[in-house]
Design a protein around this motif. Structure first.
Motif, PDB file in Angstrom:
ATOM      1  N   LYS A 191       0.997  -0.982  -0.301  1.00 58.26           N
ATOM      2  CA  LYS A 191       0.019  -0.349   0.455  1.00 58.26           C
ATOM      3  C   LYS A 191       1.128   1.254   0.240  1.00 58.26           C
ATOM      4  CE  LYS A 191      -3.090  -2.279   0.731  1.00 58.26           C
ATOM      5  NZ  LYS A 191      -5.243  -2.916  -0.841  1.00 58.26           N
ATOM      6  N   SER A 192       0.423   2.638   0.247  1.00 55.13           N
ATOM      7  CA  SER A 192       0.825   4.050  -0.673  1.00 55.13           C
ATOM      8  C   SER A 192      -0.182   4.896   0.251  1.00 55.13           C
ATOM      9  CB  SER A 192       1.293   3.864  -1.727  1.00 55.13           C
ATOM     10  OG  SER A 192       1.736   5.163  -1.747  1.00 55.13           O
ATOM     11  N   ALA A 193       0.095   5.617   1.084  1.00 49.58           N
ATOM     12  CA  ALA A 193      -0.472   6.725   1.362  1.00 49.58           C
ATOM     13  C   ALA A 193      -0.998   7.409   0.304  1.00 49.58           C
ATOM     14  CB  ALA A 193      -0.386   7.508   2.754  1.00 49.58           C
ATOM     15  N   VAL A 194       0.534   7.838  -0.569  1.00 49.79           N
ATOM     16  CA  VAL A 194       0.315   9.456  -1.518  1.00 49.79           C
ATOM     17  C   VAL A 194      -0.034   8.677  -2.850  1.00 49.79           C
ATOM     18  CG1 VAL A 194       1.408  10.715  -3.230  1.00 49.79           C
ATOM     19  CG2 VAL A 194       2.243   9.898  -0.098  1.00 49.79           C
ATOM     20  N   VAL A 195      -0.349   6.921  -2.900  1.00 48.58           N
ATOM     21  CA  VAL A 195      -1.192   6.789  -4.092  1.00 48.58           C
ATOM     22  C   VAL A 195      -2.568   6.902  -3.432  1.00 48.58           C
ATOM     23  CG1 VAL A 195      -1.139   4.102  -5.366  1.00 48.58           C
ATOM     24  CG2 VAL A 195       1.217   5.113  -5.286  1.00 48.58           C
ATOM     25  N   PHE A 196      -2.932   6.340  -2.117  1.00 49.49           N
ATOM     26  CA  PHE A 196      -4.155   6.035  -2.253  1.00 49.49           C
ATOM     27  C   PHE A 196      -5.068   7.708  -2.181  1.00 49.49           C
ATOM     28  CE2 PHE A 196      -7.460   7.321   1.316  1.00 49.49           C
ATOM     29  CZ  PHE A 196      -8.419   5.872   1.070  1.00 49.49           C
ATOM     30  N   THR A 197      -4.333   8.911  -1.503  1.00 47.45           N
ATOM     31  CA  THR A 197      -4.980   9.726  -1.624  1.00 47.45           C
ATOM     32  C   THR A 197      -4.580  10.761  -3.408  1.00 47.45           C
ATOM     33  OG1 THR A 197      -2.411  10.813  -1.300  1.00 47.45           O
ATOM     34  CG2 THR A 197      -3.803  10.989   0.598  1.00 47.45           C
ATOM     35  N   LEU A 198      -4.272   9.909  -3.904  1.00 51.19           N
ATOM     36  CA  LEU A 198      -3.848  10.759  -5.197  1.00 51.19           C
ATOM     37  C   LEU A 198      -5.471   9.584  -6.350  1.00 51.19           C
ATOM     38  CD1 LEU A 198      -0.577  10.144  -6.889  1.00 51.19           C
ATOM     39  CD2 LEU A 198      -1.767  11.792  -6.679  1.00 51.19           C
ATOM     40  N   GLU A 199      -4.826   8.658  -5.905  1.00 52.01           N
ATOM     41  CA  GLU A 199      -6.854   8.105  -6.508  1.00 52.01           C
ATOM     42  C   GLU A 199      -7.918   8.366  -5.553  1.00 52.01           C
ATOM     43  OE1 GLU A 199      -6.256   3.995  -5.053  1.00 52.01           O
ATOM     44  OE2 GLU A 199      -4.367   3.264  -6.780  1.00 52.01           O
ATOM     45  N   ALA A 200      -8.077   8.696  -4.788  1.00 48.92           N
ATOM     46  CA  ALA A 200      -9.390   9.321  -3.901  1.00 48.92           C
ATOM     47  C   ALA A 200      -9.520  10.857  -4.453  1.00 48.92           C
ATOM     48  CB  ALA A 200      -8.761   9.811  -2.432  1.00 48.92           C
ATOM     49  N   ALA A 201      -8.223  11.215  -5.301  1.00 46.38           N
ATOM     50  CA  ALA A 201      -8.961  12.504  -5.276  1.00 46.38           C
ATOM     51  C   ALA A 201      -9.494  12.287  -7.401  1.00 46.38           C
ATOM     52  CB  ALA A 201      -7.612  13.439  -5.606  1.00 46.38           C
ATOM     53  N   ALA A 202      -8.654  11.435  -7.685  1.00 45.41           N
ATOM     54  CA  ALA A 202      -9.068  11.331  -8.636  1.00 45.41           C
ATOM     55  C   ALA A 202     -10.569  11.088  -9.215  1.00 45.41           C
ATOM     56  CB  ALA A 202      -8.027  10.289  -9.801  1.00 45.41           C
ATOM     57  N   GLY A 203     -10.775  10.438  -8.242  1.00 46.68           N
ATOM     58  CA  GLY A 203     -11.894  10.164  -8.257  1.00 46.68           C
ATOM     59  C   GLY A 203     -12.996  11.180  -7.306  1.00 46.68           C
ATOM     60  N   ARG A 204     -12.611  12.153  -6.959  1.00 39.70           N
ATOM     61  CA  ARG A 204     -13.380  13.164  -6.801  1.00 39.70           C
ATOM     62  C   ARG A 204     -14.386  12.519  -4.796  1.00 39.70           C
ATOM     63  NH1 ARG A 204     -15.419  17.515 -10.089  1.00 39.70           N
ATOM     64  NH2 ARG A 204     -13.283  17.431 -11.677  1.00 39.70           N
ATOM     65  N   ASN A 205     -13.422  12.235  -4.368  1.00 36.08           N
ATOM     66  CA  ASN A 205     -13.786  11.701  -2.998  1.00 36.08           C
ATOM     67  C   ASN A 205     -13.308  13.026  -1.702  1.00 36.08           C
ATOM     68  OD1 ASN A 205     -14.041  10.165  -1.020  1.00 36.08           O
ATOM     69  ND2 ASN A 205     -12.818   8.311  -1.024  1.00 36.08           N
ATOM     70  N   TRP A 206     -14.533  13.546  -1.638  1.00 32.70           N
ATOM     71  CA  TRP A 206     -14.177  14.694  -0.733  1.00 32.70           C
ATOM     72  C   TRP A 206     -14.166  14.494   0.634  1.00 32.70           C
ATOM     73  CZ3 TRP A 206     -12.815  19.504  -2.416  1.00 32.70           C
ATOM     74  CH2 TRP A 206     -12.678  20.521  -3.589  1.00 32.70           C
ATOM     75  N   GLU A 207     -14.880  13.665   0.304  1.00 36.14           N
ATOM     76  CA  GLU A 207     -14.595  12.642   1.761  1.00 36.14           C
ATOM     77  C   GLU A 207     -13.213  12.663   3.024  1.00 36.14           C
ATOM     78  OE1 GLU A 207     -16.073  11.420  -0.331  1.00 36.14           O
ATOM     79  OE2 GLU A 207     -18.470  11.817   0.200  1.00 36.14           O
ATOM     80  N   THR A 208     -12.479  12.261   1.731  1.00 41.72           N
ATOM     81  CA  THR A 208     -11.782  12.245   2.365  1.00 41.72           C
ATOM     82  C   THR A 208     -10.411  13.448   2.821  1.00 41.72           C
ATOM     83  OG1 THR A 208     -10.817  10.163   0.905  1.00 41.72           O
ATOM     84  CG2 THR A 208      -8.658  11.002   2.014  1.00 41.72           C
ATOM     85  N   ALA A 209     -10.512  14.552   1.759  1.00 40.87           N
ATOM     86  CA  ALA A 209     -10.054  15.477   2.306  1.00 40.87           C
ATOM     87  C   ALA A 209     -10.354  15.964   3.476  1.00 40.87           C
ATOM     88  CB  ALA A 209     -10.407  16.487   1.365  1.00 40.87           C
TER      89      ALA A 209
END
Length: 238
Positions: A191-209
């Protein structure tokens, strides 16, 4: 209280503004380092097993963007400068709440401005990042890490003002060690925290932010309350 806190924040910056130049040098290095790694990951030239280096860079650098790296920052263990500063302020008509609010205010302002520079450089330098994230998605990505930066930096401020320079010094070593352990565990799990946040952002996952910013806000309030109690009870010379 906020007027007094703002005066303290300005006073601290005016005293240590040269340290901001060192902070900018660290920011420039971190921007170059992470931009190269992001390009390698997004272009496929870097294997997923190497993503741990991105995680470690983000984990270590983000909190530092909220600090002025002046001479005081490198003498705190030997001279216990933060405790002496608190002792001096206690001889003046300055409340503990103002001291804490001023320190946190300066931290958040510095971190926010520096993160705008850091992520702005990344977005401008890495074409693959712009292709993956449109401006709105990139805001999600940046806010997620800004929230983490505030959360981690507030913990450091709690130790900085709440304990002696020697305790703070050893805590920083433990803190970096724990970041390394977390990075290693993520890498071993693939796993990777940076990769996870990139994927979440690409999916417009505002819940993460939103979750990250909410955690930062809770840390500001919670550690602020704990720090008020700690300063009220601690000795400034031990």
């Amino acid at each position: 209280m906020w007027q007094g806190a703002w005066r303290i924040a300005k006073h601290e910056f005016n005293l240590a503004w040269r340290g901001y130049l060192m902070t900018l040098l660290v920011l420039a290095y971190a921007s170059f380092f992470t931009s190269v790694l992001l390009y390698g990951h997004l272009s496929g030239e870097m294997t997923s097993r190497s993503a741990w280096s991105l995680d470690l860079g983000y984990f270590c650098m983000m909190p530092l963007f909220g600090f002025l790296m002046d001479q005081t920052a490198f003498r705190y263990r030997r001279e216990d400068t933060y405790s002496r500063k608190l002792a001096e302020w206690h001889t003046m008509p300055i409340g503990i709440g103002q001291i804490i609010a001023g320190r946190i205010m300066l931290l958040i302002l510095l971190l926010f401005v520096n993160c705008l520079l850091f992520f702005g450089i990344q977005y401008a330098a890495v074409e693959e990042l712009r292709e993956l994230l449109d401006p709105a998605a990139f805001v999600v990505y940046a806010l997620t890490w800004i929230g983490y930066g505030v959360f981690a930096a507030i913990l450091l401020v709690f130790m900085e003002l709440g304990y002696s320079g020697r305790v703070y010094f050893y805590f920083c070593f433990v803190y970096v060690f724990m970041q390394g352990v977390i990075t290693l565990l993520l890498a071993l799990a693939g796993k990777s925290a940076v990769v996870f946040t990139l994927e979440a952002a690409a999916g417009r996952n505002w819940e993460t932010a939103i979750a990250s910013v909410a955690a930062a806000a809770m840390a500001v309030w919670g550690f602020g309350e704990l720090l008020h109690r700690r300063i009220s009870r601690r000795s400034f010379w031990t």
